[in-house]
Design an enzyme around this catalytic site. Structure first.
Site, short mmCIF file in Angstrom:
data_model
loop_
_atom_site.label_atom_id
_atom_site.label_comp_id
_atom_site.label_asym_id
_atom_site.label_seq_id
_atom_site.Cartn_x
_atom_site.Cartn_y
_atom_site.Cartn_z
N GLY A 71 -39.14 6.28 26.75
CA GLY A 71 -40.56 6.08 26.51
C GLY A 71 -41.22 5.16 27.52
N PHE A 72 -40.43 4.24 28.10
CA PHE A 72 -41.02 3.32 29.08
C PHE A 72 -41.19 4.01 30.42
CE2 PHE A 72 -40.99 0.11 32.37
CZ PHE A 72 -41.81 -0.89 31.84
N LYS A 74 -41.03 7.50 31.53
CA LYS A 74 -40.94 8.90 31.13
C LYS A 74 -40.58 9.83 32.28
CE LYS A 74 -44.17 8.45 27.26
NZ LYS A 74 -43.33 8.99 26.19
N ASN A 119 -47.68 3.74 18.93
CA ASN A 119 -48.02 4.73 19.96
C ASN A 119 -48.05 6.13 19.36
OD1 ASN A 119 -45.97 6.79 21.26
ND2 ASN A 119 -44.73 5.08 20.50
N PHE A 123 -44.99 12.68 24.02
CA PHE A 123 -44.13 13.20 25.09
C PHE A 123 -44.93 13.57 26.34
CE2 PHE A 123 -40.70 15.01 21.95
CZ PHE A 123 -40.30 13.72 21.66
N SER A 186 -39.11 11.85 17.11
CA SER A 186 -40.42 11.26 17.40
C SER A 186 -41.42 11.72 16.35
CB SER A 186 -40.90 11.69 18.78
OG SER A 186 -42.26 11.33 18.96
N ASN A 188 -44.57 11.89 16.90
CA ASN A 188 -45.80 12.22 17.62
C ASN A 188 -45.89 13.65 18.14
OD1 ASN A 188 -46.76 9.56 17.28
ND2 ASN A 188 -45.52 8.87 19.01
N THR A 189 -44.87 14.47 17.84
CA THR A 189 -44.93 15.90 18.12
C THR A 189 -44.88 16.62 16.79
OG1 THR A 189 -43.86 15.70 20.29
CG2 THR A 189 -43.77 17.85 19.22
N LYS A 229 -30.65 11.20 18.74
CA LYS A 229 -31.54 10.09 18.37
C LYS A 229 -32.22 10.42 17.05
CE LYS A 229 -34.96 6.88 20.21
NZ LYS A 229 -35.65 6.43 21.43
N ASN A 258 -35.44 5.72 16.39
CA ASN A 258 -36.75 5.98 16.99
C ASN A 258 -37.79 5.08 16.32
OD1 ASN A 258 -38.87 7.35 18.46
ND2 ASN A 258 -37.57 9.17 18.47
N GLY A 277 -41.02 -2.35 17.51
CA GLY A 277 -41.07 -3.80 17.64
C GLY A 277 -40.42 -4.52 16.47
N TYR A 327 -37.66 -2.00 24.53
CA TYR A 327 -38.93 -1.47 25.05
C TYR A 327 -40.05 -2.42 24.66
CZ TYR A 327 -42.83 1.81 25.88
OH TYR A 327 -43.99 2.40 26.30
N THR A 328 -40.37 -2.49 23.36
CA THR A 328 -41.46 -3.35 22.91
C THR A 328 -41.17 -4.81 23.25
OG1 THR A 328 -41.91 -1.78 21.13
CG2 THR A 328 -42.88 -3.97 20.93
#
Length: 365
Positions: A71-72, A74, A119, A123, A186, A188-189, A229, A258, A277, A327-328
């Site tokens: 994610g950082f 991509k 977020n 993707f 994820s 977000n899809t 994942k 995730n 986070g 990441y966060t």
């Protein structure tokens, strides 16, 4: 407070005055320039290592157990600079078969008081062929750390065609990465998490595992470790079923976890998305413990979620994680966080009277 941490704390208000995605792109751009310079001058650094934190998993040497979460980066833009920041491994992506813009902006927001991000990127990436070409170039630098490709489903691909979509991305990236992570979690899809259902998961990962083996034979390559994942909000029974599927199909490890799906982002400029986070820390740890216990330690685990300090990383190791990702934490603690984590984990091993980190994996599960 360490000088590098203090320096970032002083600079952080400047970054936080910018839109979250704009700040991310700015930092990514700087790191990409540094990566290009390191590559062209042949000065790719070595990550911090040592007998306490170095380990071998899946036939790969990990100089230390601290990795960059998917994610950082991509599009694999900053890989050659990652060892300098202290990373012992990294995931690029999530990468999809087709290039895609992702969801409309705004799509990243900070929850500063909670030390969290939300977020709903979706993707956004340049597509598998472009990322594979960049990784092929970087590999000429003899990178001193394993780099994996995190693969996901293109938004335009119907769920019933998901396996073909994942197969294309796997086949495209495989020669240029050290391991692969199948992202079915994820939020977000739309519909993606349906692939975590036992029957769908078995069909998907079973096909990917078999094709991975075939490609290794056909291309005379070392078989790439294939990891799965999963989401943090899977009920306990679903976690156990995912572990069973992984063991039965030959998956090599699990990335846990995730982001956490949220519907209402609490006054942010968008609704929905994935929470990452500090609020995710304990939920992630509990999933790690469940995986470790149910698999009886047979599946190596990459622990992700709420790692901001050496103590956070150590908790994940005790829960059952052989590796950890951040990441966060980078957003709130700065880009040198992985270097500090590697140093603190080595100190924890020595303080506990051990010789190597692997001796403590799962000891608190």
């Amino acid at each position: 407070m360490k000088p590098e941490v203090l320096l970032y704390r002083l600079a952080r208000p400047l970054f936080f005055s910018l839109d979250a995605e704009r700040a991310h792109e700015l930092v990514l751009g700087w790191l990409a320039l540094a990566a290009e310079l390191a590559f062209r001058t042949g000065t790719v650094a070595s990550p911090p290592s040592g007998p306490e934190v170095e380990q071998e998993l899946w036939g790969l040497r990990f100089p230390n157990p601290v990795g960059l979460a998917a994610g950082f980066d991509k599009n694999a833009r900053v890989v050659p600079v990652l060892p300098l920041l202290g990373f012992g491994f990294a995931e690029v992506g999530t990468v999809t078969a087709l290039p895609q813009e992702g969801n409309p902006k705004p799509r990243i927001a900070r929850l500063v008081e909670q030390r969290a991000l939300v977020n709903r990127l979706g993707f956004n990436n340049e597509g598998a062929p472009a990322v594979a070409a960049r990784m092929e170039r970087w590999r000429r630098a003899k990178l001193p750390l394993p780099v994996g490709g995190n693969v996901g489903k293109s938004a335009a691909t119907p769920l019933e065609q998901a396996q073909e979509d994942y197969l294309f991305t796997l086949e495209t990236l495989l020669p240029f990465v050290d391991f692969l992570v199948v992202n079915v979690s994820s939020p977000n899809t739309p519909g993606l998490r349906e692939l975590q259902r036992e029957s769908e998961l078995r069909r998907l990962v079973g096909g990917l595992v078999e094709r991975n083996r075939e490609l290794a034979r056909e291309k005379k390559l070392r078989k790439r470790p294939l990891l799965l994942k999963i989401a943090p909000d899977l009920p306990g029974d679903a976690v156990r079923k995912a572990v069973d599927v992984a063991l039965e199909t030959g998956v090599d490890g699990i990335v846990a976890t995730n982001t956490l799906a949220v519907e209402n982002s609490g006054g942010l400029p968008f609704s929905g998305g994935g929470l990452s986070g500090a609020p995710l820390r304990e939920r992630s740890n509990e999933v790690i413990r469940r995986i470790f216990r149910h698999s009886e330690g047979k599946l190596p685990i990459v622990g992700v979620g709420g790692v901001f300090s050496g103590e956070d990383a150590w908790e994940k190791v005790l829960a059952g994680a052989s590796l950890v990702e951040v990441y966060t934490g980078l957003v709130y603690e700065g880009a040198l966080l992985p270097r500090l984590l590697a140093r603190e984990l080595a100190a924890r091993v020595r303080k506990a009277g051990g010789r190597r980190l692997a001796d403590f994996v799962g000891s608190g599960a």
